[in-house]
Write a protein that holds these residues in place. Sequence first.
Motif, mmCIF file in Angstrom:
data_model
loop_
_atom_site.group_PDB
_atom_site.id
_atom_site.type_symbol
_atom_site.label_atom_id
_atom_site.label_comp_id
_atom_site.label_asym_id
_atom_site.label_seq_id
_atom_site.Cartn_x
_atom_site.Cartn_y
_atom_site.Cartn_z
ATOM 1 N N ILE A 165 31.085 81.075 5.736
ATOM 2 C CA ILE A 165 30.948 82.114 4.707
ATOM 3 C C ILE A 165 30.655 83.469 5.345
ATOM 4 O O ILE A 165 31.246 84.485 5.000
ATOM 5 C CB ILE A 165 29.828 81.726 3.721
ATOM 6 C CG1 ILE A 165 30.245 80.493 2.924
ATOM 7 C CG2 ILE A 165 29.507 82.883 2.779
ATOM 8 C CD1 ILE A 165 29.139 79.891 2.093
ATOM 9 N N PHE A 166 29.722 83.473 6.291
ATOM 10 C CA PHE A 166 29.306 84.743 6.904
ATOM 11 C C PHE A 166 30.065 85.035 8.192
ATOM 12 O O PHE A 166 29.603 85.823 9.016
ATOM 13 C CB PHE A 166 27.804 84.714 7.209
ATOM 14 C CG PHE A 166 26.952 84.573 5.979
ATOM 15 C CD1 PHE A 166 26.992 85.543 4.985
ATOM 16 C CD2 PHE A 166 26.106 83.492 5.820
ATOM 17 C CE1 PHE A 166 26.215 85.407 3.845
ATOM 18 C CE2 PHE A 166 25.328 83.363 4.686
ATOM 19 C CZ PHE A 166 25.385 84.325 3.692
ATOM 20 N N ALA A 167 31.231 84.394 8.391
ATOM 21 C CA ALA A 167 31.926 84.527 9.672
ATOM 22 C C ALA A 167 32.109 85.981 10.072
ATOM 23 O O ALA A 167 31.949 86.349 11.236
ATOM 24 C CB ALA A 167 33.271 83.813 9.608
ATOM 25 N N GLY A 168 32.425 86.825 9.102
ATOM 26 C CA GLY A 168 32.647 88.234 9.398
ATOM 27 C C GLY A 168 31.414 88.893 10.006
ATOM 28 O O GLY A 168 31.521 89.777 10.870
ATOM 29 N N ALA B 175 39.174 87.405 15.736
ATOM 30 C CA ALA B 175 39.628 86.112 16.250
ATOM 31 C C ALA B 175 40.823 86.269 17.171
ATOM 32 O O ALA B 175 41.046 85.449 18.052
ATOM 33 C CB ALA B 175 39.994 85.191 15.090
ATOM 34 N N ILE B 176 41.607 87.325 16.978
ATOM 35 C CA ILE B 176 42.794 87.469 17.831
ATOM 36 C C ILE B 176 42.794 88.777 18.620
ATOM 37 O O ILE B 176 43.821 89.240 19.084
ATOM 38 C CB ILE B 176 44.089 87.349 16.981
ATOM 39 C CG1 ILE B 176 43.973 88.220 15.730
ATOM 40 C CG2 ILE B 176 44.357 85.928 16.568
ATOM 41 C CD1 ILE B 176 45.259 88.326 14.959
ATOM 42 N N GLY C 142 42.220 86.068 26.990
ATOM 43 C CA GLY C 142 41.252 87.141 26.933
ATOM 44 C C GLY C 142 40.680 87.375 25.556
ATOM 45 O O GLY C 142 40.269 88.467 25.215
ATOM 46 N N ARG C 143 40.660 86.319 24.738
ATOM 47 C CA ARG C 143 40.024 86.441 23.431
ATOM 48 C C ARG C 143 38.601 85.877 23.502
ATOM 49 O O ARG C 143 38.298 85.047 24.367
ATOM 50 C CB ARG C 143 40.839 85.671 22.373
ATOM 51 C CG ARG C 143 42.208 86.275 22.168
ATOM 52 C CD ARG C 143 43.089 85.405 21.316
ATOM 53 N NE ARG C 143 43.336 84.104 21.939
ATOM 54 C CZ ARG C 143 44.252 83.256 21.493
ATOM 55 N NH1 ARG C 143 44.998 83.560 20.456
ATOM 56 N NH2 ARG C 143 44.432 82.094 22.085
ATOM 57 N N ARG D 14 36.086 83.122 18.082
ATOM 58 C CA ARG D 14 37.126 82.183 17.642
ATOM 59 C C ARG D 14 36.502 80.898 17.086
ATOM 60 O O ARG D 14 36.980 80.338 16.108
ATOM 61 C CB ARG D 14 38.077 81.864 18.800
ATOM 62 C CG ARG D 14 39.066 82.981 19.061
ATOM 63 C CD ARG D 14 39.996 82.652 20.199
ATOM 64 N NE ARG D 14 40.995 81.623 19.881
ATOM 65 C CZ ARG D 14 42.070 81.829 19.135
ATOM 66 N NH1 ARG D 14 42.275 83.023 18.620
ATOM 67 N NH2 ARG D 14 42.931 80.863 18.910
ATOM 68 N N MET D 15 35.412 80.503 17.713
ATOM 69 C CA MET D 15 34.745 79.310 17.214
ATOM 70 C C MET D 15 34.215 79.571 15.792
ATOM 71 O O MET D 15 34.347 78.743 14.889
ATOM 72 C CB MET D 15 33.589 78.931 18.138
ATOM 73 C CG MET D 15 32.765 77.772 17.657
ATOM 74 S SD MET D 15 31.337 77.492 18.704
ATOM 75 C CE MET D 15 30.201 78.683 18.059
#
Lengths: 362, 474, 695
Positions: B152-155, B162-163, B197-198, B203-204
């Motif tokens: 939910i709070f990923a942002g 992520a990319i 290089g990300r 990403r996780m």
Amino acid sequence: MGLFILKRIGVMLLTALCLTFVVFFLTNLYPNLEKLAKTQGNARMTDAEVSSWLDNNGYGAPMLVRYGEWLGVVPGWTRTDEETGEIRGRCIDFGDDPAEAPRFCGMLQGDLGYSTVSDDEVSNVVGGRLLLTGKLMGWVLIVMIPAALVVGVLAGMREGSRLDRTLSTASIATTATPEYVSGVIFIVLLASSTAGLSPWLTENGWIEGRTLFLGSARSAMEDITFWNFTLPVMTLALYGMGYIARMTRASMAEVMTAQYIRTARLKGVKFRTIVLKHALRNALIAPFTVIMLQIPWLLTGVVIVETLFNYNGFGWTLVQAASNNDIELLMSVSIVAVIVVLATQLISDIGYVYLNPRIRIS
Amino acid sequence: MDPITWTGSLGPLLNPLMLAAIAVFVLGFFAQLLLNFAGVQPGEVQINPDHTLSVARSPNDYALMAMKYSVLLFLACVAVFIVGGIVQPSLEQKGIIGAMGQRFLPVWIAMILIFAVSVTFKRRLGLYGKLFDSPIGMVGFFLVMFWMLTAIFAGLVATHGAIDVVSQMRNEVPGSFMPDPDEGEYLAYLLGGDNLGRDVFSRMVFGAREVLKIAPAATLFAFMVGITLGLPAGYFGGKLDTVLTFIANLVLAFPVILLFYLLVTPEIVASGIPTYMAAVLFLFPIIFFVILFNSRFFTQPFTRNIYIFLTVLIGGWLYLGLAWNSDPLGIISMPGNILIVFVSVVFVNSPTVFRIVRGIVLDIKTRDYVAAGQTRGEGPWYIMLWEILPNARGPLIVDFCLRIGYTTILLGTLGFFGLGVSPESPDWGSTINEGRRLLTIYPHPALPPAIALMTMVLGLNLLADGLREESLRD
Amino acid sequence: MAEDTAYDGPILEIDKLSISFFTRLREIPAVMDFSANVMPGEALGLVGESGCGKSTVALGVMQDLGVNGKIVGGTIKFKGRDLSEMSPEELRDIRGSQIAMIYQEPMASLNPAMKIGKQLAEVPVIHEGISEEEAMKRARQVVEDVKLPDPDRILKAYPHQLSGGQQQRIVIAMALMSKPSLLILDEPTTALDVTVEAAIVELVKDLGKKYGTSMLFISHNLGLVLETCDRICVMYSGEAVERGSIEDVFDEMQHPYTQALFRSIPLPGADKNASPLIAIPGNFPLPHERPNGCNFGPRCDYFEAGRCDAGPISMAQVEGNDRHATRCLRFQEIDWSAPPILADKKEKGVIGDTVLKVDNLKKYYEVAANSMFGGADKKVVKANETISFEARESETLAIVGESGCGKSTLAKVLMGLETATEGQVMLDNLSIESTEIQDRDTKTVSSIQMVFQNPFDTLNPSMTVGRQIIRALEIFKIGNTEAERRVRMLELLDLVKLPREFADRMPRQLSGGQKQRVGIARAFAGGARIVVADEPVSALDVSVQAAVTDLLMEIQRNEKTTLLFISHDLSIVRYLSDRVMVMYLGHVVELGSTDQVFSPPYHPYTEALLSAVPIADTSVEKKHIVLEGDIPSAMNPPSGCPFQTRCRWKSEVPGNLCETEVPPQRTMAAGHEIKCHLADDILAQMDPVIKIAAE
């Protein structure tokens, strides 16, 4: 009993027929055939050229007819080239006399077709690969089943005890770790030259190579050693083990609360004897079924592990066939998979009946 | 600049403590196992004359106590690291653990709120409340909620996109600083960079969102299908049961991986099969609710019509959008590759649900309250949906939790083989797959998603186990 | 075991025993201050309702209380040695060799995967160290002792190949393998049919005498204890309330609970209108809600506030009787011979017109061997054979029979859950035998309703009580709005004497008796005219049974309902029914008014059934007729008369008539029909089974 097996086999054949048709249908959809035509013929074919290529190579017939040809119950297609007058057909090998060729050539005749990827007869490819996977599976079963049963019985014989809690939590943890996770963790811990145990061991001079175990099982295809085969076997065994152990535990715990166990206890039977003589036989009926049904389940794991550890077995072949649109190979692979699934189901049914006197004698 | 250390400024102080805790735990574990096999019994509970209890401790109990306290010590250290990470100003001082702890701050706050409210009112919350009586269940709930809240709070949690690619950060180790960070950009890659290089950490975090977008919804749909078919199969039996069971076994006999390889390919998407399958599978929830309301309210036509109208309206709208991608309002849609993944997962899961439901129905239909329903002339669907189904909820809820876990594993498998997901997708399966190529040299890109997936599935399994134990305790 | 024979004190001495179970939240006392002695060769009966702690006492004696149970006070001495001080090894030596136990569920007590012989032989092999072969010989001997046919075959069989009665005999044989000094029987016959129960009880009595074994017999059935035991101990809510010899306790009871218990069970001669059963008011207290002082106080007619609830009460000796004690402070003040204060006598309802007429009804099932391919070999199960009877308004017709007699099938056909194979079922003048329930109109459906057997199963556990009744009202199209139906639902709760608050409760918050009342309310929701009650009280405790039975009777009187009362319990049938129909293997073997059926001439099966029912009255003399063998399977019924395999009068019928021909339905007197080949003069010679001794 005989009638029962006969009926089971009947259902099995019906299932196999349905499943192979589904696979055949999905692999022979037009987009797949189009791709096949372009890889076999010419990548820049027009749509008209594609359809004429397909027509010329026997792919133009209706789906059911082609399935029949593949199965070997419908005569293989033949086609006379209008320009050269040469007769080609499904059953006519290159250079053979069309007149001497058999009319039927399908699975039932033992002709599984030609693999476009391996450039070989499918039967040759599948046999060798199956043997390799058989070895892997054999070791996995040897490790997994006794371990799972012991863990399950120990946990289930005293439900709610600490031993039970410890072992149950451990089994839950293994069922939560799919092969591609445990494999990665094993490799990092035991087979990585930069992380885990290996650098430390090398530093101290306790191991000869750069890593403790090998992160690839490629060498195991020729010669299986402890160092190249442990990780794939462990990875594969771990995931299935937790599940079987939990089933065994549940079954054992249920049996241990049964009235007849109390009867035995109040007869003055020792706890060890109760577990071994009275409980075990009844408790193993359910896990047996689970173990047999687990084998087809392992197939997904086999595919993952063989890909992860570069072991060119059956699972690896499946990936190759599927990703390269190798239709005939994929068909054979599915047949084998379906047979394995159905055979284990049959064995589990028969075994269940055999183990359970309540059903056997009535 | 040197990478950030794992433990930052608190490390020298707490690291020995943590190591000691681990050592004690391991020692205690083996001591306890050995004592158990050697036949040393746990201490007996003694009853004093005043009916109070006291425990006579044996070596076994001391080993266990040592384990318990070492776990507590370890957790306390982790907590200190996290608090330290939140309090201390610079990244070097925070350390990687501290910095991550700080990024997860919104998750911690939400988690504390949820636990505080739930524990306070646990007696009034039914089965959910009882979960807080079982330590196993609570741990499971914590893990599941952790990833839910992270999704939910990923942002807020993620440090980078992520990319977002920073080519200098290719395969850099955890804690590496960015070469020339922009204004306001996070200064380091906390868990290092992957082969492009990300940022592995980000990403996780975004991967959690990818997984949780599909897994619960797909499981729910599988349940709808399984229930709608399993109820009549078990209740009516006969030919219908034979045919449905045969089909279910057919799907179950299909090796999952082969099915995925056949279904989840661009060629199949092009042939339109997924749309047809979705068209069939997505119809089930609408059928389910229509029958549900009709059987309950057919004696009051007005109420029934309202319910059914609403179901058909909302359900139909979602159906058009999801299955046919032709939502008249243009809000609901599902990209083709996600649709096929979704459909395949539902397709693979529903036969198992079908078998479970059928089994429970066979058991419950012999109860007298079912006979009572029959003798007052209730229709079969009322009995199935309102008399049988509510009483099957215990095992179904437990299986639901387990099945979300299993679905997560399946999605991971799909990602691992690169099936059905866009190549850039941060979902855990694909990330593990990308990381494994250089695994023996650079383990850090593959490990975090692997551990994330494992903890989430473990959480779901523990949650299911806790629920099962608590629902049996009545 | 020479040293044991020297001991001549009590076999078992239980002194001030207290047992508690410990849960996460609290300690739950299950048994408190319990004392009892069992002398050599003596049989002690332990009687009480479910939850009174009688089984816990037995497990305490076996020292097998599980992880949560603990003995918190008192001692249990076996032959003078304290059991709780023995080591696990010593205990194991005693279990099975000196103390043996027999349980309620014979099927569950035997290991399904082990042959009978092996399970039996195990006992002496463990305890006496004899060889397997010798143990087998012993096993064969004991199997013969428990009167099982063909012992060699049985020793090689698996448990599931035997019938319930045979299994229980095996369990008894297992208990007797090492000739124990003490045998504990925990409700050994509850799961069995009445005629089988009678045979088992007979066997236990004989073997007890033969082996000189002392017995601790646990039961909820006073009649059974009367038949088997020398002494009795009555338990209530964890305490022994009265103990003494059978005669003292049955005839000179000295505790209000014992008295109330006897008044709530139907005895021969009791009549539902003249002397109705007196139910014990209130509910059994939950272990953690026990009152201060006398546990029975809140439900006791003789309760004296300030005295009975002051503090713990101990057992007091009753002067003049042999070891007779009671846990009552006022036992010397109470006039025990005073007749019970009866509520006003009820008027018997006037029996009206015929409502239900069943004519020549047949129900056959086809059982396929395998349904997968529509298997070839099909078997016909004749569940009901040519059943004819009538039921009138306000009448109670009892349908009596043991398992497999087809009474439940009959109920299903009446309800429309099954359709008849042949024959007619007329409701008023409408034939309904082949109309399934879905096709019946609302009026027909609501006219015939059913009350179910198992109170824990009869209500949907996840719907409130009120909701379930309202649903029935909705289906029966009663009331136009939700509010109207709610009012009607509350009235129905009043009708079954439940507080109106119960409307919003979940079934799990109700006791068994209360659930059964809700079930009755639901059955009467649509103004049912015929109620089929399938063993409505058999799963309830004795004291609750009376209340529920009386409620059913009262509603019947007021609503003029026809009641079809299915039961296997002849005492209750005799008490409440107007007419009785006896069924055996799908046939109606006897039909008549209650008096006609309960007095000679009998059908031989009725005679055996009457004799098998235990009666808790010392003044009753009963003929002992023990039926051989078990009830044949309905899949494979005997030829000719269904009862011929077990009939003791068969030799009186000339030729092989019984084996070849199904007997005709014969009318003995007006409305009394018997299906038997016996000649009139032989039937006329029959003696009554039950005689009440002259006072």
